[in-house]
Design an enzyme around this catalytic site. Structure first.
Site, short mmCIF file in Angstrom:
data_model
loop_
_atom_site.label_atom_id
_atom_site.label_comp_id
_atom_site.label_asym_id
_atom_site.label_seq_id
_atom_site.Cartn_x
_atom_site.Cartn_y
_atom_site.Cartn_z
CD GLU A 37 -2.27 -0.73 2.51
OE1 GLU A 37 -2.26 -0.46 3.05
OE2 GLU A 37 -2.65 -2.44 3.27
CD GLU A 68 -3.41 -5.23 5.20
OE1 GLU A 68 -2.87 -4.03 5.50
OE2 GLU A 68 -4.49 -5.41 5.77
CD GLN A 90 0.20 2.09 4.90
OE1 GLN A 90 -0.83 3.00 5.18
NE2 GLN A 90 0.31 2.71 3.74
CG PHE A 91 1.48 0.72 10.35
CD1 PHE A 91 2.24 1.38 11.89
CD2 PHE A 91 0.37 1.59 10.06
CE1 PHE A 91 2.05 2.32 11.74
CE2 PHE A 91 0.68 3.15 10.34
CZ PHE A 91 1.64 3.51 10.81
CG ASP A 93 -0.06 -2.87 14.68
OD1 ASP A 93 0.65 -2.74 14.22
OD2 ASP A 93 -0.42 -3.02 15.47
CG PHE A 94 -2.38 -3.39 9.33
CD1 PHE A 94 -4.17 -3.60 10.60
CD2 PHE A 94 -2.10 -2.27 9.67
CE1 PHE A 94 -4.18 -1.93 11.50
CE2 PHE A 94 -2.84 -1.01 9.66
CZ PHE A 94 -3.47 -1.04 11.02
CB ILE A 95 1.17 -9.72 9.37
CG1 ILE A 95 2.30 -9.97 8.85
CG2 ILE A 95 1.46 -9.42 10.77
CD1 ILE A 95 3.71 -10.47 8.80
CG HIS A 135 -1.27 2.33 13.47
ND1 HIS A 135 -1.69 1.94 14.48
CD2 HIS A 135 -1.08 2.19 12.80
CE1 HIS A 135 -2.65 2.94 13.63
NE2 HIS A 135 -2.34 2.99 12.26
#
Length: 332
Positions: A37, A68, A90-91, A93-95, A135
């Site tokens: 992204e 993601e 992008q962070f 966390d969103f994995i 985040h």
């Protein structure tokens, strides 16, 4: 007489080391591309990919929708077709949105069909920047139990570059955890040559005889602060920077324990179920006879990372907590 100033090597920040690694690998191997992204025209949320689209074009620096699972899915498919994708979260966390794809498809590919799936999934992790609970993730423990994945977490600019280059060249999927607190705070002079840092090899960051602190990522600097304080009391602390969480250096850890007989395991993720528990169990199994005191773990509190700066500081590990654990072991 004219005096010419000596050339001073340019210091490279942690984030610049990441950008350099991607650029060098994309120039070296046309199969390498970046997908994520805002990685293209915008240059990434933290500018890790700044300038790459101008150099390599939109076919190799690919902007995606906010999905993601689509990013990791597309990268995995490309890898199975012979490409070497770098998938940016992008962070980090969103994995978690791509967890199913990573653990059930990507990680199992070699076992299921005998095909390597060489993708790197990288993204900014960790706290200290008041990012709040969405985040500030440190995700290593949630992936340690999934065979087929590799996990690295550099704490220096040198390792950030060398580990990323090694990850891109690796035939297995690698989760690359880059700590955003370090992005522009950590810098050093890097070699001009094409180097890698081997995955699975720890770095003995400081030699010592009285106590071992095992850690990784941004926590190496908390460990050094504690070691400096202990030195004033005549205590010599050894610091092991694992760098690679999976596979990890199974020789460096017991060698250090055999020398110091006392161990503190320090990590930024919450204590319960954290990666430190695995390392503590391995030490108990393989180096128990060398221990003169219980293994101590220092980690974040078992709470979502607070947004409030003072609450975040209270939740995360710090020098005082490491010192308390170390002194308890020394007095045992």
């Amino acid at each position: 007489m004219l005096r010419f100033a000596q050339h001073k090597p340019m210091e490279t920040t942690y984030i610049e080391a990441i950008t350099q690694a991607m650029a060098e690998e994309m120039a070296r191997d046309e199969r390498v591309f970046l997908i994520g992204e805002d990685v293209g025209a915008y240059g990434g949320a933290f500018k890790t990919s700044a300038g790459l689209i101008d150099r390599f074009g939109a076919e190799r620096v690919i902007d995606t929708p906010i999905s993601e699972i689509a990013i990791v899915g597309a990268a995995s498919g490309a890898a199975l077709m012979g490409m070497r994708p770098i998938a940016e979260m992008q962070f980090i966390d969103f994995i978690t949105c791509a967890y199913d794809m990573l653990v059930n498809f990507t990680a199992t590919s070699r076992y299921r069909v005998g095909s390597a799936c060489p993708i790197v999934v990288r993204g900014p992790a960790g706290g200290g920047v008041h990012g709040g609970p969405f985040h500030s993730l440190n995700p290593e423990a949630m992936f340690m139990n999934r065979p087929g994945l590799k996990i690295v977490a550099p704490g220096t600019a040198y390792d950030a570059k060398g580990l990323l280059k090694a990850a891109i060249r690796d035939d297995d999927p690698v989760i690359y955890i880059e700590h955003k607190f370090l992005y522009r705070r950590i810098k050093e002079n890097l070699p001009d040559d094409d180097y890698i840092v081997p995955i699975g090899k720890a770095n003995v960051r400081r030699r010592g005889n009285d106590l071992t602190i095992i850690t990784w990522g941004a926590m190496i600097y908390v460990a050094e602060e504690a070691a400096d304080e202990l030195k004033k009391d005549g205590v010599s602390a050894e610091i092991i920077d694992l760098r690679s969480i999976l596979p990890f250096d199974e020789e460096a850890i017991p060698e250090s324990v055999a020398k110091t007989n006392r161990v503190v395991i320090l990590h930024e993720a919450p204590l319960t179920g954290g990666a430190g528990a695995e390392f503590a169990a391995r030490i108990a199994e393989k180096a128990f006879d060398y221990l003169d005191a219980p293994i101590k773990r220092v980690a974040a509190l078992d709470v979502p990372t607070p947004y409030s700066p003072p609450l975040e500081a209270a939740a995360l590990p710090n020098k005082a907590r490491v010192l308390a654990a170390a002194r308890e072991l020394l007095d045992y």
